[in-house]
Enzyme design. Structure first.
Site, PDB file in Angstrom:
ATOM      1  N   LYS A 176      -7.472 -15.796   3.886  1.00  9.43           N
ATOM      2  CA  LYS A 176      -8.388 -17.551   4.577  1.00  9.43           C
ATOM      3  C   LYS A 176      -9.343 -15.774   5.533  1.00  9.43           C
ATOM      4  O   LYS A 176      -8.792 -14.694   6.758  1.00  9.43           O
ATOM      5  CB  LYS A 176      -7.334 -17.843   5.812  1.00  9.43           C
ATOM      6  CG  LYS A 176      -6.560 -18.590   5.346  1.00  9.43           C
ATOM      7  CD  LYS A 176      -5.850 -19.569   5.512  1.00  9.43           C
ATOM      8  CE  LYS A 176      -4.180 -20.388   4.683  1.00  9.43           C
ATOM      9  NZ  LYS A 176      -3.900 -21.069   6.312  1.00  9.43           N
ATOM     10  N   ARG A 218       1.004  -0.680  -0.211  1.00  5.71           N
ATOM     11  CA  ARG A 218      -0.123  -0.226   0.346  1.00  5.71           C
ATOM     12  C   ARG A 218       0.772   1.628  -0.184  1.00  5.71           C
ATOM     13  O   ARG A 218       0.235   2.166  -0.332  1.00  5.71           O
ATOM     14  CB  ARG A 218      -0.842  -0.437   1.521  1.00  5.71           C
ATOM     15  CG  ARG A 218      -2.053  -1.119   1.439  1.00  5.71           C
ATOM     16  CD  ARG A 218      -2.880  -0.846   2.267  1.00  5.71           C
ATOM     17  NE  ARG A 218      -3.881  -2.094   2.277  1.00  5.71           N
ATOM     18  CZ  ARG A 218      -5.215  -1.496   1.910  1.00  5.71           C
ATOM     19  NH1 ARG A 218      -5.529  -0.477   0.878  1.00  5.71           N
ATOM     20  NH2 ARG A 218      -6.400  -2.757   2.054  1.00  5.71           N
ATOM     21  N   THR A 251      -1.282 -24.055  13.704  1.00  4.04           N
ATOM     22  CA  THR A 251      -1.565 -22.930  14.424  1.00  4.04           C
ATOM     23  C   THR A 251      -2.037 -22.478  15.617  1.00  4.04           C
ATOM     24  O   THR A 251      -1.953 -22.145  16.388  1.00  4.04           O
ATOM     25  CB  THR A 251      -3.422 -22.635  13.461  1.00  4.04           C
ATOM     26  OG1 THR A 251      -2.756 -22.339  12.088  1.00  4.04           O
ATOM     27  CG2 THR A 251      -3.614 -20.955  14.404  1.00  4.04           C
ATOM     28  N   LYS A 273      -9.979 -22.364  11.200  1.00  2.13           N
ATOM     29  CA  LYS A 273      -8.415 -22.832  11.867  1.00  2.13           C
ATOM     30  C   LYS A 273      -8.341 -21.665  13.243  1.00  2.13           C
ATOM     31  O   LYS A 273      -7.543 -22.194  13.846  1.00  2.13           O
ATOM     32  CB  LYS A 273      -7.228 -23.748  11.310  1.00  2.13           C
ATOM     33  CG  LYS A 273      -6.524 -22.696  10.766  1.00  2.13           C
ATOM     34  CD  LYS A 273      -5.774 -21.654   9.970  1.00  2.13           C
ATOM     35  CE  LYS A 273      -5.498 -21.580   9.596  1.00  2.13           C
ATOM     36  NZ  LYS A 273      -3.851 -20.128  10.132  1.00  2.13           N
ATOM     37  N   ASN A 313      -2.814 -15.990  16.346  1.00  2.00           N
ATOM     38  CA  ASN A 313      -3.757 -16.174  16.925  1.00  2.00           C
ATOM     39  C   ASN A 313      -3.605 -17.019  18.517  1.00  2.00           C
ATOM     40  O   ASN A 313      -4.400 -17.017  18.431  1.00  2.00           O
ATOM     41  CB  ASN A 313      -4.575 -17.312  15.507  1.00  2.00           C
ATOM     42  CG  ASN A 313      -4.988 -16.177  14.968  1.00  2.00           C
ATOM     43  OD1 ASN A 313      -5.651 -15.298  14.184  1.00  2.00           O
ATOM     44  ND2 ASN A 313      -4.677 -16.492  13.519  1.00  2.00           N
TER      45      ASN A 313
END
Length: 342
Positions: A106, A32, A249, A192, A257
């Site tokens: 995702k 960006r 994960t 997940k 996460n």
């Protein structure tokens, strides 16, 4: 040789650029900010997201989306799911025709409850969904960039784009399996992250491996239940984009996460955690959309529900654990999976 366009210069987009660039394929990495593009081209590193990766000379960063897309032989989408629609709107007029488009994003869009493949089809005029492939599987960006042996799943409806992308990505340290179950791979990749928040919170509370294993196992049951309702093959969730990605994960220290869940379990507040990082923990937004999608379709997802209530309704992680352990007893196997009796 035509270049590969990668839209999104976070850690995963940078890792894919490094992977493809090492195979001597030209890559244009869209970010960006012009200042970031200049810094990447000057230092050969993306210091803010993946500082350990030295980018090959084949990789050129740009903040001009037209420059990134013009003449590309393949386009990768690697922006957070909540910003994908905006990027597609600005990039749409410049998208090359009849080339594979690969989603490495995702999540589930909060406002529409659309999967990423649906967002792409909805945002690009006259888009042929058979051009789209989606990536899933256990693949931390840093390890991919560092050449750690990795296997992923690539799903799509048309064998030709699948074959092109498989050949583009495959190396001696990066193995690509293919599938025709786009929905299964997408649901596994999105959900997940929510289960990983739950596992991280349990770890933060000081619970042991028993609790972790129970959450992972019942988590894949919930993911499979929703994926099957949306039309996926349940066996997909037993593969790399289901169990594989979930285990990584939920257990890996590089998981954003899981780390966020761990800090919640230690008593930290969500607003504080989100304010102190530039990284995106997709599971926070996905917990909301997954909870709404499950409720809308009457799919039972108790772990997702508890994560949602911790993130959005102020429930403590310990109260969420108590709610899960005090649920009514039931058989392990869902009734819609037939059992052959001997």
């Amino acid at each position: 040789m035509k270049h590969v366009a990668i839209l999104g210069g976070g850690s995963w987009g940078t890792a894919l650029a490094c992977l493809i660039g090492k195979r001597r394929r030209p890559v244009r990495l869209w970010v960006r900010r012009a200042a970031l593009a200049q810094a990447i081209n000057r230092d050969r590193r993306n210091a803010g997201y993946l500082p350990s990766c030295v980018l090959p000379q084949e990789v050129a960063a740009t903040s001009d989306v037209k420059e990134a897309l013009d003449g590309a032989c393949c386009v990768f989408l690697v922006v957070p799911s909540h910003g994908l629609r905006e990027v597609l709107r600005s990039a749409g007029p410049h998208f090359p025709e009849r080339v594979p488009v690969v989603s490495a994003t995702k999540g589930i869009e909060n406002s529409t409850l659309m999967l990423v493949s649906e967002i792409v089809a909805d945002s690009l005029a006259d888009f042929d969904s058979r051009r789209l492939c989606v990536i899933g599987g256990p693949s931390f960006a840093r390890e991919v960039a560092n050449g750690v042996p990795t296997a992923i799943c690539l799903a799509g409806l048309d064998p030709d784009p699948l074959d092109q992308v498989q050949r583009l990505l495959t190396s001696d340290r990066f193995r690509v399996y293919t599938s025709d179950d786009v929905v299964g791979v997408e649901v596994g990749g999105a959900l997940k992250n929510v289960i990983a928040i739950a596992v991280g919170a349990a770890d933060g509370l000081g619970f042991g491996h028993n609790s972790r294993a129970a959450l992972i196992t019942r988590g894949i049951a919930e993911i499979t239940r929703l994926a099957r309702h949306l039309g996926a093959n349940p066996l997909t969730l037993a593969g790399l984009s289901g169990v594989g990605d979930l285990v990584l994960t939920c257990t890996g220290d590089l998981s954003r996460n899981r780390t966020l869940g761990y800090q919640l379990g230690r008593g930290r507040r969500l607003a504080e955690l989100l304010a102190n990082t530039s990284m995106v923990a997709e599971g926070v937004r996905t917990a909301s959309s997954a909870h709404e999608l499950a409720s809308k379709n009457r799919v039972e997802m108790p772990i997702v529900t508890e994560v949602y209530e911790v993130l959005y309704e102020g429930k403590t992680p310990l109260a969420a654990v108590d709610a899960l352990t005090h649920r009514a007893s039931r058989p392990e196997r869902d009734s819609h999976y037939p059992v052959r009796r001997l």
